[in-house]
Scaffold this active site. Structure first.
Site, PDB file in Angstrom:
ATOM      1  N   ASP A 133       0.880  -1.168   0.000  1.00 17.55           N
ATOM      2  CA  ASP A 133       0.000   0.000   0.000  1.00 17.55           C
ATOM      3  C   ASP A 133       0.916   1.216   0.000  1.00 17.55           C
ATOM      4  O   ASP A 133       1.461   1.600   1.038  1.00 17.55           O
ATOM      5  CB  ASP A 133      -0.899  -0.006   1.234  1.00 17.55           C
ATOM      6  CG  ASP A 133      -1.833   1.197   1.283  1.00 17.55           C
ATOM      7  OD1 ASP A 133      -1.727   2.073   0.396  1.00 17.55           O
ATOM      8  OD2 ASP A 133      -2.653   1.278   2.219  1.00 17.55           O
ATOM      9  N   ASN A 163       3.604   4.694 -12.422  1.00 15.12           N
ATOM     10  CA  ASN A 163       2.224   4.929 -12.859  1.00 15.12           C
ATOM     11  C   ASN A 163       1.259   5.175 -11.708  1.00 15.12           C
ATOM     12  O   ASN A 163       0.313   5.947 -11.857  1.00 15.12           O
ATOM     13  CB  ASN A 163       1.736   3.731 -13.678  1.00 15.12           C
ATOM     14  CG  ASN A 163       0.227   3.743 -13.844  1.00 15.12           C
ATOM     15  OD1 ASN A 163      -0.324   4.533 -14.602  1.00 15.12           O
ATOM     16  ND2 ASN A 163      -0.463   2.873 -13.108  1.00 15.12           N
ATOM     17  N   ARG A 198      14.342   6.038  -6.179  1.00 15.06           N
ATOM     18  CA  ARG A 198      15.619   5.997  -5.450  1.00 15.06           C
ATOM     19  C   ARG A 198      16.071   4.563  -5.205  1.00 15.06           C
ATOM     20  O   ARG A 198      17.273   4.264  -5.225  1.00 15.06           O
ATOM     21  CB  ARG A 198      15.462   6.736  -4.115  1.00 15.06           C
ATOM     22  CG  ARG A 198      16.668   6.634  -3.170  1.00 15.06           C
ATOM     23  CD  ARG A 198      17.922   7.227  -3.788  1.00 15.06           C
ATOM     24  NE  ARG A 198      19.073   7.081  -2.894  1.00 15.06           N
ATOM     25  CZ  ARG A 198      19.846   6.012  -2.833  1.00 15.06           C
ATOM     26  NH1 ARG A 198      19.583   4.954  -3.627  1.00 15.06           N
ATOM     27  NH2 ARG A 198      20.865   5.959  -2.000  1.00 15.06           N
ATOM     28  N   TYR A 236      -3.928  17.540  -5.583  1.00 11.67           N
ATOM     29  CA  TYR A 236      -3.543  16.670  -6.699  1.00 11.67           C
ATOM     30  C   TYR A 236      -2.750  17.444  -7.740  1.00 11.67           C
ATOM     31  O   TYR A 236      -1.689  17.007  -8.197  1.00 11.67           O
ATOM     32  CB  TYR A 236      -4.798  16.070  -7.328  1.00 11.67           C
ATOM     33  CG  TYR A 236      -4.538  15.261  -8.576  1.00 11.67           C
ATOM     34  CD1 TYR A 236      -4.037  13.967  -8.488  1.00 11.67           C
ATOM     35  CD2 TYR A 236      -4.791  15.792  -9.840  1.00 11.67           C
ATOM     36  CE1 TYR A 236      -3.791  13.223  -9.629  1.00 11.67           C
ATOM     37  CE2 TYR A 236      -4.551  15.062 -10.982  1.00 11.67           C
ATOM     38  CZ  TYR A 236      -4.049  13.777 -10.873  1.00 11.67           C
ATOM     39  OH  TYR A 236      -3.798  13.050 -12.009  1.00 11.67           O
ATOM     40  N   LYS A 240       1.329  16.816  -9.073  1.00 10.50           N
ATOM     41  CA  LYS A 240       1.715  16.553 -10.453  1.00 10.50           C
ATOM     42  C   LYS A 240       2.675  17.621 -10.976  1.00 10.50           C
ATOM     43  O   LYS A 240       3.565  17.327 -11.789  1.00 10.50           O
ATOM     44  CB  LYS A 240       0.470  16.453 -11.337  1.00 10.50           C
ATOM     45  CG  LYS A 240      -0.391  15.225 -11.052  1.00 10.50           C
ATOM     46  CD  LYS A 240       0.398  13.938 -11.254  1.00 10.50           C
ATOM     47  CE  LYS A 240      -0.458  12.701 -11.071  1.00 10.50           C
ATOM     48  NZ  LYS A 240       0.274  11.441 -11.344  1.00 10.50           N
ATOM     49  N   VAL A 269      -8.215   9.932 -19.164  1.00 10.67           N
ATOM     50  CA  VAL A 269      -8.155   8.595 -19.740  1.00 10.67           C
ATOM     51  C   VAL A 269      -9.207   7.760 -19.012  1.00 10.67           C
ATOM     52  O   VAL A 269      -9.419   7.936 -17.806  1.00 10.67           O
ATOM     53  CB  VAL A 269      -6.753   7.966 -19.555  1.00 10.67           C
ATOM     54  CG1 VAL A 269      -6.724   6.532 -20.089  1.00 10.67           C
ATOM     55  CG2 VAL A 269      -5.686   8.817 -20.248  1.00 10.67           C
ATOM     56  N   SER A 271     -10.528   5.314 -16.753  1.00 11.08           N
ATOM     57  CA  SER A 271      -9.867   4.589 -15.659  1.00 11.08           C
ATOM     58  C   SER A 271     -10.701   4.699 -14.399  1.00 11.08           C
ATOM     59  O   SER A 271     -11.651   5.493 -14.320  1.00 11.08           O
ATOM     60  CB  SER A 271      -8.466   5.161 -15.387  1.00 11.08           C
ATOM     61  OG  SER A 271      -8.556   6.474 -14.866  1.00 11.08           O
TER      62      SER A 271
END
Length: 361
Positions: A133, A163, A198, A236, A240, A269, A271
Site C-alpha cells: 500500500d 504509474n 531511489r 492533486y 503533479k 483517460v 480509468s
C-alpha cells in the site's frame, strides 16, 4: 561575382535605402515598420515550423524503439507500479508483449496473482510481484522498497514505469480537504514515486553507464492538471506539478550515465481514478494511450519547449500545445474553464451522495 558591400542608408523621405550591386534600392516603409515586419515574420516562421513539427511527430516521426532498452531478449525486466487496472495494467501487458519480464507492484495480492498468471501464459515471459500500500508510510512500505531494491540489484531492470497515482474522491476546495485525503495523495503521487525511483535507479545507472550498454528508461505518468493549475483539485494538481520539476532535475543528473527520464503528460483517460467509463477522441481507453506513449519515446509532441516532458496521445498533445501557444492568456482561460467544470462535477457528486444516503435510510 562578389556583391558590393550592402549599405543601408536613409532616403530623403525618411525611408530606408539599401545599396546593392552599386544601385540604391529605396524601401517604401519606415524603419519602425520594417523592424516590426521582420520581427513578425520571425515569429510567424517560428510558429509555422513548430506546428509542422507537431504534425510530423504525431504522424510519421518514430520515437526511440522500446526494444533498445533490452540487453538480451528475454532477460530484461520492467517495473510497473499501480499495475492491476487502467493505464498500469496496459503498460504491463504491452511491455510483456515486447518480451520484457515484468515486476508487478500493486496493493492487492489476489489481483497481482491473477495478472501474473495472465501475463506469463499469454506472453511467455516471467513475472515477480511486490504487494504494497504505497499511500501508507511504515515498515510494510519500507520492506517493499527493500525488496524492489534487491530485485533491481539481481535482475536486469531496464525500465521503471511510475504509474500509481491518487486523486480526490470529488473536487473540493483546499481548505475543506480532509487531512487524510491530502496525505494519501502526497504519499502516493510524490513520496512513493521518489522512494521507489531511489530504490531502483542505482542499479539502472550501473547497468547503463558502461560503454556499449543499453540505456535505461524511467517514465513517470504526470497530468495536465499539473501543467494547468486545477482549482478544487489543488492538492492533486500540486503533486503533479512537483513531479514535472523533479523529472527535469533528475533527467539531467542521470543522462550522462545512459538513463532517460521522462514525464508523460496525460489529460483524461478511461480509468477507475478518472471515474470516466466512456471513451471519446479526447478521452482514450488505456490501450491506445499506452501505445502512443511507448511509440513516442523522446518526442515531446504537445510538450514542445519543456525539456524531458512529452504529451504523447494526439488529442492531449493538441490540447497541451494550444494551451502553451498563447501563454498567460490561454492558461488563465484554461484555469477558468477547469474551475467551472469542477464546480459542476462537485455539484453532481454531492447530489448523488445525498440520493445514496437517502436510499440507505
Amino acid at each position: 561575382m562578389v556583391a558590393d558591400t550592402v549599405h543601408v542608408g536613409q532616403h530623403l523621405a525618411g525611408h530606408p535605402s539599401v545599396h546593392l550591386f552599386g544601385h540604391e534600392i529605396v524601401l517604401d516603409v519606415s524603419i519602425p515598420a520594417l523592424i516590426l515586419s521582420t520581427v513578425g515574420a520571425a515569429f510567424l516562421l517560428r510558429y509555422t515550423l513548430s506546428i509542422f513539427r507537431l504534425f510530423l511527430e504525431l504522424t510519421v516521426l518514430p520515437g526511440k524503439d522500446i526494444k533498445s532498452f533490452q540487453s538480451r531478449k528475454g532477460e530484461t525486466w520492467a517495473v510497473v507500479t499501480g499495475c492491476t487496472s487502467g493505464i498500469g495494467l496496459e503498460f504491463a501487458r504491452q511491455l510483456a508483449a515486447k518480451k520484457f519480464n515484468i515486476i508487478l507492484v500493486g496493493r492487492r495480492q489476489s489481483a497481482l496473482t491473477d495478472l501474473s498468471k495472465e501475463i506469463e501464459s499469454k506472453y511467455d515471459v516471467h513475472t515477480k510481484s511486490v504487494t504494497v500500500d504505497v499511500s501508507t508510510p511504515g515498515s510494510a512500505r519500507d520492506d517493499a522498497l527493500t525488496q524492489l531494491e534487491l530485485l533491481a540489484q539481481n535482475l536486469d531492470v531496464g525500465i521503471l514505469i511510475n504509474n500509481v497515482g491518487a486523486s480526490h474522491s470529488m473536487p473540493v476546495a483546499f481548505h475543506e480537504t480532509e487531512r487524510s485525503e491530502m496525505s494519501r495523495i502526497i504519499e502516493t503521487n510524490v513520496t512513493w514515486t521518489y522512494l521507489v525511483t531511489r530504490s531502483i535507479l542505482p542499479s539502472m545507472v550501473a547497468r547503463s553507464k558502461q560503454k556499449g550498454a543499453p540505456k535505461s528508461l524511467v517514465i513517470t505518468i504526470g497530468s495536465l492538471s499539473g501543467r494547468i493549475p486545477s482549482p478544487l483539485l489543488a492538492s492533486y494538481s500540486g503533486t503533479k506539478a512537483a513531479l514535472a520539476t523533479w523529472t527535469k532535475a533528475l533527467a539531467e543528473e542521470v543522462k550522462p550515465q545512459g538513463v532517460i527520464v521522462e514525464l508523460v503528460q496525460a489529460a483524461f483517460v478511461v480509468s477507475n481514478m478518472s471515474k470516466i467509463r466512456k471513451s471519446s477522441p479526447f478521452v482514450p481507453t488505456p490501450a491506445p494511450f499506452v501505445r502512443s506513449t511507448l511509440n513516442s519515446i523522446g518526442l515531446p509532441r504537445g510538450a514542445q519547449g519543456r525539456p524531458h516532458e512529452r504529451t504523447p496521445f494526439w488529442s492531449h498533445a493538441i490540447l497541451d500545445y494550444v494551451v502553451g501557444f498563447a501563454g498567460y492568456v490561454s492558461e488563465m482561460a484554461g484555469i477558468k474553464v477547469i474551475l467551472g467544470m469542477h464546480k459542476d462535477i462537485r455539484k453532481r457528486a454531492l447530489k448523488k451522495a445525498a440520493r445514496d444516503e437517502k436510499k440507505a435510510e
